[in-house]
Design an enzyme around this catalytic site. Structure first.
Site, PDB file in Angstrom:
ATOM      1  N   PHE A 185      42.177  32.654  43.035  1.00 48.38           N
ATOM      2  CA  PHE A 185      43.516  33.161  43.060  1.00 48.38           C
ATOM      3  C   PHE A 185      43.487  34.173  44.667  1.00 48.38           C
ATOM      4  O   PHE A 185      42.600  34.262  45.356  1.00 48.38           O
ATOM      5  CB  PHE A 185      43.017  34.469  41.957  1.00 48.38           C
ATOM      6  CG  PHE A 185      42.575  35.047  42.391  1.00 48.38           C
ATOM      7  CD1 PHE A 185      42.633  36.848  43.008  1.00 48.38           C
ATOM      8  CD2 PHE A 185      41.214  34.833  41.907  1.00 48.38           C
ATOM      9  CE1 PHE A 185      41.966  37.465  42.903  1.00 48.38           C
ATOM     10  CE2 PHE A 185      40.046  36.429  43.107  1.00 48.38           C
ATOM     11  CZ  PHE A 185      40.801  37.068  43.100  1.00 48.38           C
ATOM     12  N   CYS A 186      45.626  34.379  44.482  1.00 42.41           N
ATOM     13  CA  CYS A 186      45.991  35.079  45.372  1.00 42.41           C
ATOM     14  C   CYS A 186      47.541  35.702  44.541  1.00 42.41           C
ATOM     15  O   CYS A 186      47.345  35.819  43.472  1.00 42.41           O
ATOM     16  CB  CYS A 186      46.250  34.081  46.461  1.00 42.41           C
ATOM     17  SG  CYS A 186      47.564  32.475  46.259  1.00 42.41           S
ATOM     18  N   THR A 187      47.705  35.601  45.827  1.00 38.61           N
ATOM     19  CA  THR A 187      49.198  36.792  45.181  1.00 38.61           C
ATOM     20  C   THR A 187      50.061  36.790  44.691  1.00 38.61           C
ATOM     21  O   THR A 187      50.234  36.950  43.670  1.00 38.61           O
ATOM     22  CB  THR A 187      49.857  37.787  46.341  1.00 38.61           C
ATOM     23  OG1 THR A 187      49.107  38.128  47.382  1.00 38.61           O
ATOM     24  CG2 THR A 187      50.278  38.806  46.427  1.00 38.61           C
ATOM     25  N   ILE A 214      48.790  36.980  41.171  1.00 36.50           N
ATOM     26  CA  ILE A 214      48.177  37.785  40.746  1.00 36.50           C
ATOM     27  C   ILE A 214      49.369  38.636  40.028  1.00 36.50           C
ATOM     28  O   ILE A 214      49.267  38.749  39.097  1.00 36.50           O
ATOM     29  CB  ILE A 214      47.709  38.581  41.534  1.00 36.50           C
ATOM     30  CG1 ILE A 214      46.065  38.147  42.028  1.00 36.50           C
ATOM     31  CG2 ILE A 214      47.512  40.520  41.367  1.00 36.50           C
ATOM     32  CD1 ILE A 214      46.193  39.005  43.748  1.00 36.50           C
TER      33      ILE A 214
END
Length: 312
Positions: A185-187, A214
Site C-alpha cells: 500500500f501507499c498514499t 490509504i
C-alpha cells in the site's frame, strides 16, 4: 477566476497506460486546466499520468471528466478531498520518463501489476497471518501513520525500494513454505501499484495492492472498523489527513520536509522555516542562514497580504 483563499476541491489522480504522444497531450491537458483556473501539477510519461490538481468543484469535475473521456485514461483513479485554500500556487503539466520514479527499466505497471484489493476487503487480507504487508512509502511518511504490523522499508526515496526488496526477498525465498501472499500500500495507490509490478517481475505471483491507496481507505472505511493507526502524510500544504480525509494538526519543516506534530512545534529546537528537532544538528550554518532569509521573505509577504512563491 477561483481565488487562492477560497475553499477548494482537490483531486489526486493517476493511471498507468500507454501514452503514444505525451508532448502533444501535455498541451491539451494544460489548456484544459488553465481554462478552468486550476492549480497543481500533472506528470505525463509514456507509462501514464499522475498528479494533484485543485480548484472550484465545478472546474475540477469538468477537467476530470475530460481526462476520463480520453481512451487511454479509462479507469482513471481519482481521490477527492477538500482544502480551506488552494494548496498550490501554479498549474504545471510536465513531461517525465516515469510518472512515479523507480529508476528500473522494463517495469510495466499497466500490464503486469498485482491484484487490486478494494478498501472494504483490505482488513481481511492484512489480518491473515500468512500475508506479508509492506508499506511502500518513505520513512518520514510512515513515521506519522501506517497499518499495524506493516513492514517499513525505511527508504528515503521510492528509487530505494527495488534494492530494499531485492534484499528482503531473500528472507522470503529461504522460507520452506509456499510463496507468501504479499499486500502492498501507499498514499494514493500509484507507488504500490508500480511496486507490485516490480515484485511480480522478481518471481512472486500472489501479490496485491490497496486500490486507491490509504486515501481511499480513510475515505470509505469507518474509523470504528479501521486498522489504520495515525495520520497519512501528503505532499502539499495540508501536510496530513486522518479518517474521513479531515486535515490533521501537522506542520512541516522547510529544512528537512519532516511532518511536525504539536510536540515537535513546541520544542526549543523548532525554528519556523529554519530547523526542527529532526534536523537541528544536520544542517550547516550556511544552510540555516539561507532558510532564515527565506522565512523572512515569507513573513514579509504575509504582512503585505501576498503569498510568497516559495511557500508551497
Amino acid at each position: 477566476m477561483t481565488e487562492t483563499n477560497a475553499p477548494s476541491k482537490v483531486a489526486a489522480l493517476y493511471h498507468f497506460a500507454r501514452v503514444d504522444d505525451p508532448a502533444a497531450l501535455r498541451l491539451d491537458i494544460l489548456a484544459q486546466c488553465e481554462a478552468h483556473h486550476l492549480k497543481g501539477t500533472i506528470l505525463l510519461a509514456d507509462e501514464g499520468i499522475n498528479g494533484t490538481i485543485a480548484g472550484a468543484p465545478d472546474d475540477i469535475d469538468k477537467v476530470i471528466a475530460y481526462l476520463q473521456s480520453l481512451p487511454m485514461f479509462t479507469g482513471l483513479e481519482v481521490k477527492y478531498s477538500e482544502a480551506s485554500t488552494t494548496p498550490f500556487l501554479r498549474m504545471k503539466v510536465r513531461l517525465k520518463k516515469e510518472i512515479v520514479a523507480m529508476g528500473v527499466d522494463g517495469i510495466d505497471a499497466a500490464e503486469a501489476k498485482g491484484d487490486y484489493v478494494d478498501p472494504t476487503e483490505w482488513n481481511a487480507l492484512i489480518a491473515d497471518p500468512d500475508t506479508v504487508v509492506i508499506d511502500t512509502r518513505n520513512g518520514y511518511e510512515v513515521a506519522i501513520g501506517s497499518f499495524d504490523g506493516a513492514i517499513n522499508p525505511n527508504t528515503e526515496s521510492f528509487r530505494d525500494f527495488p534494492a530494499w526488496f531485492d534484499e528482503f526477498s531473500q528472507q522470503l525465498r529461504q522460507n520452506d513454505r509456499k510463496q507468501p501472499k504479499i499486500a502492498m500500500f501507499c498514499t494514493g495507490g500509484i507507488r504500490c501499484e508500480k511496486a507490485t509490478a516490480y515484485v511480480k517481475a522478481q518471481g512472486f505471483d500472489d501479490v496485491h495492492h490497496l486500490k486507491g491507496g490509504i486515501l481511499k481507505y480513510l475515505e470509505h472505511v469507518p474509523e470504528t472498523e479501521s486498522l489504520w493507526q495515525g495520520d497519512c502524510f501528503l505532499f502539499d500544504q495540508r501536510v496530513a489527513v486522518g479518517h474521513g480525509l479531515q486535515q490533521s494538526d501537522y506542520g512541516q519543516c522547510y529544512a528537512c520536509r519532516m511532518p511536525l506534530g504539536a510536540a515537535d512545534r513546541a520544542s526549543a529546537d523548532y525554528v519556523p522555516g529554519e530547523a526542527c528537532p529532526h534536523c537541528i544538528d544536520r544542517r550547516s550554518d550556511e544552510q540555516r542562514a539561507r532558510y532564515r532569509e527565506r522565512q523572512r521573505q515569507v513573513e514579509q509577504a504575509a504582512e503585505e497580504g501576498r503569498q510568497h512563491l516559495g511557500s508551497a
